[in-house]
Scaffold this motif. Structure first.
Motif, PDB file in Angstrom:
ATOM      1  N   UNK A   1       2.090  -3.050  16.822  1.00  0.00           N
ATOM      2  CA  UNK A   1       2.565  -1.685  16.586  1.00  0.00           C
ATOM      3  C   UNK A   1       3.862  -1.670  15.768  1.00  0.00           C
ATOM      4  N   UNK A   2       4.530  -2.827  15.653  1.00  0.00           N
ATOM      5  CA  UNK A   2       5.717  -2.885  14.787  1.00  0.00           C
ATOM      6  C   UNK A   2       5.362  -2.588  13.335  1.00  0.00           C
ATOM      7  N   UNK A   3       4.120  -2.915  12.947  1.00  0.00           N
ATOM      8  CA  UNK A   3       3.679  -2.634  11.581  1.00  0.00           C
ATOM      9  C   UNK A   3       3.738  -1.132  11.311  1.00  0.00           C
ATOM     10  N   UNK A   4       3.291  -0.330  12.290  1.00  0.00           N
ATOM     11  CA  UNK A   4       3.262   1.124  12.099  1.00  0.00           C
ATOM     12  C   UNK A   4       4.661   1.704  11.947  1.00  0.00           C
ATOM     13  N   UNK A   5       5.666   1.062  12.550  1.00  0.00           N
ATOM     14  CA  UNK A   5       7.034   1.597  12.461  1.00  0.00           C
ATOM     15  C   UNK A   5       7.607   1.481  11.058  1.00  0.00           C
ATOM     16  N   UNK A   6       7.016   0.614  10.213  1.00  0.00           N
ATOM     17  CA  UNK A   6       7.508   0.452   8.835  1.00  0.00           C
ATOM     18  C   UNK A   6       6.691   1.270   7.837  1.00  0.00           C
ATOM     19  N   UNK A   7       5.903   2.241   8.319  1.00  0.00           N
ATOM     20  CA  UNK A   7       4.963   2.974   7.455  1.00  0.00           C
ATOM     21  C   UNK A   7       5.639   3.610   6.247  1.00  0.00           C
ATOM     22  N   UNK A   8       6.857   4.090   6.437  1.00  0.00           N
ATOM     23  CA  UNK A   8       7.550   4.783   5.350  1.00  0.00           C
ATOM     24  C   UNK A   8       8.005   3.833   4.246  1.00  0.00           C
ATOM     25  N   UNK A   9       8.016   2.528   4.544  1.00  0.00           N
ATOM     26  CA  UNK A   9       8.490   1.546   3.572  1.00  0.00           C
ATOM     27  C   UNK A   9       7.351   0.790   2.893  1.00  0.00           C
ATOM     28  N   UNK A  10       6.121   1.263   3.097  1.00  0.00           N
ATOM     29  CA  UNK A  10       4.942   0.626   2.513  1.00  0.00           C
ATOM     30  C   UNK A  10       4.615   1.284   1.178  1.00  0.00           C
ATOM     31  N   UNK A  11       4.296   0.457   0.189  1.00  0.00           N
ATOM     32  CA  UNK A  11       4.020   0.981  -1.152  1.00  0.00           C
ATOM     33  C   UNK A  11       2.767   1.858  -1.180  1.00  0.00           C
ATOM     34  N   UNK A  12       1.707   1.396  -0.553  1.00  0.00           N
ATOM     35  CA  UNK A  12       0.447   2.141  -0.525  1.00  0.00           C
ATOM     36  C   UNK A  12      -0.020   2.244   0.926  1.00  0.00           C
ATOM     37  N   UNK A  13       0.544   3.183   1.700  1.00  0.00           N
ATOM     38  CA  UNK A  13       0.280   3.198   3.147  1.00  0.00           C
ATOM     39  C   UNK A  13      -1.177   3.473   3.505  1.00  0.00           C
ATOM     40  N   UNK A  14      -1.875   4.304   2.730  1.00  0.00           N
ATOM     41  CA  UNK A  14      -3.265   4.622   3.073  1.00  0.00           C
ATOM     42  C   UNK A  14      -4.153   3.377   3.029  1.00  0.00           C
ATOM     43  N   UNK A  15      -3.882   2.456   2.136  1.00  0.00           N
ATOM     44  CA  UNK A  15      -4.674   1.234   2.034  1.00  0.00           C
ATOM     45  C   UNK A  15      -4.067   0.087   2.831  1.00  0.00           C
ATOM     46  N   UNK A  16      -2.753  -0.095   2.726  1.00  0.00           N
ATOM     47  CA  UNK A  16      -2.118  -1.309   3.236  1.00  0.00           C
ATOM     48  C   UNK A  16      -1.896  -1.303   4.745  1.00  0.00           C
ATOM     49  N   UNK A  17      -1.575  -0.148   5.327  1.00  0.00           N
ATOM     50  CA  UNK A  17      -1.292  -0.119   6.762  1.00  0.00           C
ATOM     51  C   UNK A  17      -2.504  -0.516   7.607  1.00  0.00           C
ATOM     52  N   UNK A  18      -3.687   0.081   7.392  1.00  0.00           N
ATOM     53  CA  UNK A  18      -4.847  -0.366   8.174  1.00  0.00           C
ATOM     54  C   UNK A  18      -5.175  -1.844   7.953  1.00  0.00           C
ATOM     55  N   UNK A  19      -5.067  -2.309   6.696  1.00  0.00           N
ATOM     56  CA  UNK A  19      -5.329  -3.720   6.414  1.00  0.00           C
ATOM     57  C   UNK A  19      -4.317  -4.620   7.111  1.00  0.00           C
ATOM     58  N   UNK A  20      -3.051  -4.222   7.089  1.00  0.00           N
ATOM     59  CA  UNK A  20      -2.008  -5.026   7.726  1.00  0.00           C
ATOM     60  C   UNK A  20      -2.189  -5.113   9.229  1.00  0.00           C
TER      61      UNK A  20
END
Length: 638
Positions: free
Chosen positions: A258-277
């Motif tokens: 869940x730490x990955x989700x806390x950095x959502x605002x700092x992701x370049x392409x959140x729609x693609x990268x967050x689920x993959x990460x």
């Protein structure tokens, strides 16, 4: 019905607790002065995987395999890790959808505020603050004993780093733990990309140590004939129940993604990268856990495993004593990476709560050079270092799990709300009151039919329709077309009815899950009463699942938040299973843990009542139908 402002009494009592904020949009971001509160978009999929794996794989796995194998799973330990990984994946699916739809700092707090309401969002945020503070301190205090083993023994560290007992205070201080927290805090203040790069290196070292265990242990296993699997007691010496009990224990080794989700605002392409990460990190962790456990329980019979140093002792039994150094290095790097993963999310939680006015603006300030919340990070580091230095936090470690499991539960509930009853009203600042009144006057009118009186606002409920000059707009009823008006009024009435049924069903489903898990885990209740309560909870749960399966999901879900990202599969089954599992684990954490957490939550309620409730950014907000927002902003510009 029309547009509703907070002046209608929403500032008092229950209405304060259920007011919801809107998903961050181009309008809210453009209103932010000069982007002062915006974080740097620097993270890619590889960065997110490093954060997720580094935050999840702690040193506990180097000890946990021995304890769980001896007491619960036996040779079936790998299956326990697999079942726990599947259970964690249920929450990961929910996180992936919400993170891609609502990519802003705050993680579960942010999603709860959007989907559920301010009161529960505050509780989740307050619990996460406790989780990350105690979690970071506990991890830091675990590093110095492992470092000492590298240098020859418990007392081999230099005096300025070694633990010391203070007779007058009766405490054991740990300077090494405090110094490590300060080092990590400095790294996090340098920038998200820099700190993630360091975490990637440390995580890679930990993974290399685990790969060594898998390869070297596999070689020894084939050489010795896998003696741990050739037992008369079979593969399941404690039965399937023991394997499931082991799964509930090792589930906590998956906490961290869940730490990955806390950095959502700092992701370049959140729609693609967050689920993959999130998905990749969890898959890597599950694979490594299963392979390590499968190798170790095959090298030594489960009842002969050392509960404190199971991996080192397994290698030593085959004559490879030097492997202990590799394993200790893996444990140290795992702890360091987990320490970074524990401190990283907390400043972002504090920043998100301060942005919403629930905490002082001090916490929301972002450094213009590094583009990270430096002040929040320094304060977080100071508190964690103080606790790590002078307090034995091992007894408080169970409190870490409460925050995580509460967040997991609320995220699953938020997915159900998003799919069936997404917010149809959003708050706008009172400075737009003139534009709001103009649009409200233009579109609102009352339709009375023989069956019912329905007040209609354009876009209020998400009834489908095209916007053009001839036909009535979405939700708009025109007296010039009485047949269309009647059909639209009936559609509006049916939609309101569907939303009401879905909302009550979600509530009954949660009550059923709580009733079932409480009665199933409370062995002190008389058996007949326990079975009765279990039956009632199970019926409520099945009723909720059946109703939510057969009624339609809300059409507005397609346009909720940022579209084009991950969609959680098997709704409503998957979120309901996630709620059930997390509630069961919550209720099995023990009375002492809940007593301590309750004190912290009561402090949080006091802070919210005194400060958060009256300083909330929604204090003077005006709630308008979601489909009106763009038009209101356009009207304000004109």
């Amino acid at each position: 019905m029309g547009f509703a402002g907070e002046s209608d009494g929403a500032n008092s009592g229950f209405r304060c607790l259920v007011r919801r904020k809107r998903v961050d949009s181009i309008h809210s971001k453009s209103s932010d002065t000069g982007g002062h509160h915006q974080l740097a978009k620097e993270l890619s999929v590889l960065h997110l995987i490093a954060i997720g794996v580094g935050s999840t794989i702690g040193a506990g796995v180097y000890i946990l395999v021995g304890t769980v194998a001896r007491e619960h799973s036996g040779p079936a330990l790998a299956f326990s890790f697999l079942i726990a990984g599947i259970a964690a994946a249920l929450s990961a699916f929910c996180y992936a959808e919400l993170a891609s739809r609502c990519p802003s700092a705050g993680s579960a707090y942010h999603y709860s505020y959007i989907c559920v309401g301010e009161g529960l969002a505050w509780i989740i945020g307050w619990a996460l603050i406790l989780e990350y503070t105690i979690g970071g301190s506990a991890v830091a205090r675990g590093i110095s004993p492992n470092l000492a083993l590298l240098f020859g023994g418990p007392d081999s560290l230099p005096a300025f780093l070694a633990r010391h007992y203070v007779p007058g205070l009766g405490i054991v201080v740990d300077p090494c733990a405090a110094m490590l927290v300060f080092v990590v805090t400095g790294l996090l203040c340098a920038g998200i990309k820099e700190s993630t790069f360091v975490q990637s290196i440390v995580t890679t070292a930990n993974i290399c140590a685990m790969i060594f265990v898998i390869i070297a242990g596999g070689y020894l296993g084939f050489k010795s004939g896998w003696v741990g699997y050739k037992l008369s007691s079979g593969y399941f010496p404690f039965g399937v129940d023991g394997m499931l009990a082991g799964a509930s224990t090792v589930f906590f080794s998956y906490i961290g993604f869940d730490s990955v989700a806390s950095t959502a605002e700092e992701v370049k392409n959140p729609q693609r990268d967050l689920p993959l990460g999130i998905g990749s990190a969890l898959s890597i962790c599950c694979t490594l856990y299963m392979l390590v456990s499968a190798v170790i329980v095959g090298l030594v019979p489960y009842y002969e495993m050392d509960p404190d140093t199971p991996i080192s002792s397994a290698f030593a039994s085959h004559g490879i004593q030097w492997a202990a150094y590799v394993i200790t290095i893996g444990a140290v790097t795992a702890l360091c990476s987990t320490l970074m993963g524990s401190i990283l999310p907390q400043p972002r939680i504090l920043m998100a709560m301060a942005r919403d006015g629930l905490l002082p603006s001090f916490f929301s300030e972002v450094n213009t050079r590094t583009q990270v919340p430096v002040k929040s990070t320094i304060l977080t580091g100071l508190v964690a270092a103080t606790l790590a230095f002078c307090m034995d936090v091992e007894q408080l470690a169970g409190m870490v799990s409460v925050g995580t499991l509460l967040a997991f539960t609320m995220v699953a509930i938020s997915v159900l709300i998003l799919r069936y009853v997404p917010p149809d009203e959003v708050p706008l600042p009172s400075s737009l009151q003139a534009a709001i009144d103009s649009v409200s006057l233009r579109y609102s009118n009352i339709i009375r039919t023989d069956e019912t009186d329905v007040e209609v606002s354009y876009g209020r409920t998400g009834v489908s329709g095209e916007k053009n000059n001839i036909r009535p707009q979405k939700g708009e009823i025109s007296a010039e077309y009485p047949l269309i008006a009647k059909v639209a009024a009936e559609a509006l009435f049916n939609e309101k009815k569907r939303r009401k049924i879905a909302g009550w069903t979600i509530m009954f489903t949660c009550v059923g899950a709580l009733t079932l898990t409480y009665s199933a885990s409370n062995l002190g209740i008389p058996s007949y009463l326990r079975l009765t309560v279990c039956g009632i909870g199970g019926l409520l749960l099945l009723f909720g699942l059946s109703v939510l399966t057969f009624i339609e999901q809300d059409d507005a879900r397609h346009n909720f938040g940022h579209t084009g990202g991950f969609i959680c599969p098997f709704v409503p089954l998957l979120p309901i299973l996630s709620i059930l599992i997390n509630m069961y684990l919550l209720l099995n954490l023990g009375a002492d843990t809940w007593m301590r957490v309750s004190i912290w939550l009561l402090i949080g309620v006091f802070v919210y009542v005194i400060y958060g409730r009256t300083h909330s950014s929604l204090q003077h907000a005006v709630y308008v139908p979601a489909s009106h927002v763009d038009e209101i902003y356009q009207s304000s510009v004109e």
